[in-house]
Design an enzyme around this catalytic site. Sequence first.
Site, mmCIF file in Angstrom:
data_model
loop_
_atom_site.group_PDB
_atom_site.id
_atom_site.type_symbol
_atom_site.label_atom_id
_atom_site.label_comp_id
_atom_site.label_asym_id
_atom_site.label_seq_id
_atom_site.Cartn_x
_atom_site.Cartn_y
_atom_site.Cartn_z
ATOM 1 N N GLU A 40 0.811 -1.219 0.000
ATOM 2 C CA GLU A 40 0.000 0.000 0.000
ATOM 3 C C GLU A 40 0.843 1.267 0.000
ATOM 4 O O GLU A 40 0.448 2.298 -0.537
ATOM 5 C CB GLU A 40 -0.948 0.029 1.196
ATOM 6 N N PHE A 74 -11.513 -7.165 13.813
ATOM 7 C CA PHE A 74 -10.433 -7.647 12.953
ATOM 8 C C PHE A 74 -10.055 -6.570 11.928
ATOM 9 O O PHE A 74 -10.918 -6.006 11.265
ATOM 10 C CB PHE A 74 -10.857 -8.935 12.237
ATOM 11 N N GLN A 75 -8.789 -6.296 11.817
ATOM 12 C CA GLN A 75 -8.253 -5.273 10.911
ATOM 13 C C GLN A 75 -8.872 -3.892 11.153
ATOM 14 O O GLN A 75 -9.047 -3.102 10.235
ATOM 15 C CB GLN A 75 -8.414 -5.685 9.442
ATOM 16 N N LYS A 81 -17.407 -0.697 5.777
ATOM 17 C CA LYS A 81 -17.898 -1.701 4.823
ATOM 18 C C LYS A 81 -19.409 -1.629 4.620
ATOM 19 O O LYS A 81 -19.892 -1.674 3.484
ATOM 20 C CB LYS A 81 -17.513 -3.102 5.316
ATOM 21 N N MET A 105 24.136 8.562 3.198
ATOM 22 C CA MET A 105 24.022 9.860 3.860
ATOM 23 C C MET A 105 24.282 9.726 5.360
ATOM 24 O O MET A 105 25.013 10.532 5.950
ATOM 25 C CB MET A 105 22.638 10.465 3.611
#
Lengths: 166, 577
Positions: free
Chosen positions: B47, B109-110, B159, B469
Site C-alpha cells: 500500500e 479484525f483489521q 464496509k 548519507m
Amino acid sequence: MSEQRSHIITAVVQHRPGVLQRVSGLFTRRGFNIDSITVGPSEKNGMARMTIISRGDEKVLEQITKQLNKIIEVIKVRDLDPQSTVLRELCLIKTHAPNEKSRSEIIQYANIFRGRIIDVSPYSLTIEITGTPDKIDALIDLLQSFGIQKIVRTGPTAISRGSKTI
Amino acid sequence: MKGSKAIIQSLADQGVDVVFGYPGGVLLPLYDEIYDSDLRHILVRHEQCAAHAADGFARASGKVGVCIGTSGPGATNLTTGIATAYMDSSPVVALAGQVATHLIGNDAFQEVDTLGITMPITKHSFQAMDPAEIPPMMKSAFYIASTGRPGPVVLDLPKDVQEAEFEYPETVEIELPGYRPTRKGNPRQIKRAADVIIKAKKPVILAGGGVIISGSSPELGKFSELIGAPVTTTLMGKGSFPEDHPLSLGMLGMHGRKVANFLIDDCDCLIAIGCRFSDRTTGDVTKFAPNAQIVHIDVDPAEIGKNVDVDLPLVGDAKTILVHLIKEIKNNRERTKKWVAHVKEFRSSCMPRLTFDDFPLKPQQVIKEISETVNDDTILTTDVGQNQMWMAHYFTSRIPRKFISSGGLGTMGFGFPAAMGAKVALPEEDVVAVCGDGGFLMVCQDLATVREYDIPVVVCVLDNRYLGMVAQWQKLFYEERISHTRLGEVPDFVKLAEAFGVNAYRAEKPGEVKETLNDAIKSGEPSLIDIIIDPHENLPMVPPGCGLTEMIGEYKVEREVPGEIPYREAAPEKRGD
C-alpha cells in the site's frame, strides 16, 4: 523574544465529531501550550464555540491562530483582549466538614465568594462557584485548611464585552 | 445506488481514470464495483507504493492522485505515503476501507483508528457514516486536496456504508464554510513589496515548490530578468527555473551549491516564493540572509514568519502575485547591473565538477551521464539520501514537474513508486528513478507491478552498499564509527530484477551509465540498472547548526569556459497539465 503571557483564544467551529481532536491534536503536534479548552454549542445551529487558554509570546500566538484557521472545520479564530473580555469558570469543590463550626465557616466563605452550597452530607459540603480563575483559586486557598476532598473545574470560557461578536 | 458504486461514480465525476490500490476484506464491496467499471486500477504490491505512486502521479501531472488501501494494516501502510504528500503539499486522495459501523471501536479484525492516525498528516479527513455522505465528501476531498496549498485528504469508508443503498443526487452540493483558500494578494502590500524590490541593489529570488504548484515558472522567469535577480531554488522548487540559465544558482541549503549559499548571504533583498524556509534550506536561521530584507510570497498564511522573520509578507497565489508585481515594477536592470555581472562571474568560478574518469564510478560522473542521456521532458524521480542530493546538486533541471523528490519527509523508498505513478500519468514521457540501494530495497517488490502492467520506468540504483548519507554523517561527526550503515553484499540487483522479469543492466565504468540508460529507455520495457559507485564519495555540506557559508568538504569545481555564457530563454511554459 517578546513577552510570554496567557492568551484567551475563542474559535467558532463546525459542531462535528472529531473537531475537538483536530484542535487539541494541533496543539500537541506543534508544541503549543494549552492550559484549558472548553467547547459547547453556540447561538448558530451546527456551530460550536471554543475557548482556549494558551501561554506563549506574540509569535507563538500568531502561529496558533494561523494554524487553527487552517483546520477546515474552524470558521473563525480570535485572540481576545483581556481588558475587554469577560472570563468565567465554574468550579465544584467538595470539602471536609465534620462539625457545626467548620460547616458555618465554609458557608460564610462561600457566601463571600458568591458561591452556593449544592450538596450536604454529615461529613462534607459541596460548593459551586463561578468566577475568574483567580477568584476560584482564592476560595480554594481558603478552604484548604478544612481539607478539600475533590475539585472539579471546567476551565475558563470567555466572551467579549459590548456588542461586538465573532 | 450502493455506497460503493457512489465512490466509483464520484471518482468519474472528478475525472479520475486511474487509481493505485490494494484490496482487502472491508473493500470487497468497492472492488466488486471496480470489477464492472471503466476505472483503471493498478494493483501495487504494497500500500505504501500505492500512496507514493498516487503522489508521483499528482506531482508529474498536477492532477489529484488517488490511492486505495483496506482497513487496519492497509491504512497504516498508506500513512508513510500520505505523510510524504502532506510535507510536500501534493494533492492526493486516499480511500481507506473501515470495518462496519457497528464494529467501530470494538477492536474488530483489521480495525484501526485511521482518522486519528492520519489527522496530523492530512489537510483534511472524512468518515462516511451514511452512503448519502459519500458524494459530497468525495467532492469536498478533491476540492480541498487540489486548491489553496494542496495536500492529502483521507476518506474512511466503513464496509456497511459501501453496501448500503441510497439515491445518488443529481447535483452534489458541498458546503465548506471554514475553507477559504486565499487567492489574490493584497494590492497595497504588493505595492509596498515592489517599492522594496526596486530599491534593491543585490536581490536574490528563492523559489520553492509553490512556484511549480501554482504554475508560475514563466512569470518567475520574467520577474527575474525584469529586476536582475538570480534565482536559487529549494529542493521542491527544482525545475521552476531553468538551471542552465546564467541567472540560475541551483539549489541552496545544507547540500546546496556554493554559489547559492554565498549569494544568499550577500544579498540585500530576498524574494522568497512558495517556500517554507525548512531547516535544510536555511541552516542556522539566525545567520540566514543576514543583510537582506525578506519578501515572502506564500498561499499559506501560516508559513509567513513560521521559521524566518519576514519584512514583507504577501499572502496569495504565487502566479497572481507575480503577475501583479511585474506590472508594478518597471525595469530595474540598471540598478542591479553590477550585481548581475558579479553573480555571473562568481557562478562560473564555482560550477561543481562533474567529470571524473575514476573506477569505481564517482556519483558526479553518474549524474553527468544521466544528464547527457535524458531529454528536457524526461521525468526524474529520486529516492532519499546521497542519491537525492547528488541529483539535486549536480543534475540540471529545466522544466517544472520533471524533478520529483520527497523533500519534507525524506521518505526512503519514494523514488521508484513515484516514478511508476508519474509514468502512468504521462505515458509518453520517459521516466527514470534515481535511487540508492537502501531505499530501493524497501520497495523492490513493486517491480512486479511495473512488469505486470508494463509500466516502462527505468530504475537507476546508485549502488554503494551503504546508507550513504547517514554514513557520511558518521564519518564527519561521529569519529567514523560506521554503525549499521553498511548494507553488506546482498542482493544482486541484476538477479533481483530478472526474477521479476524486468530488464537488468550493470554499469561500472565511465561511459557505461550512458550506454545502459540509453538502451533501457529505448527498450520501452521496465528496466533496472545497477550502477556500482564509489562508496567513499561525500557531498559538500553545511553542518547542522551552521550558517550557509560555513560549508565543509572539498568543493570540487570546474571553471566554465570563459567568455559570454550562451543566453537561454527563461522558464518554458508549464508542462503536463
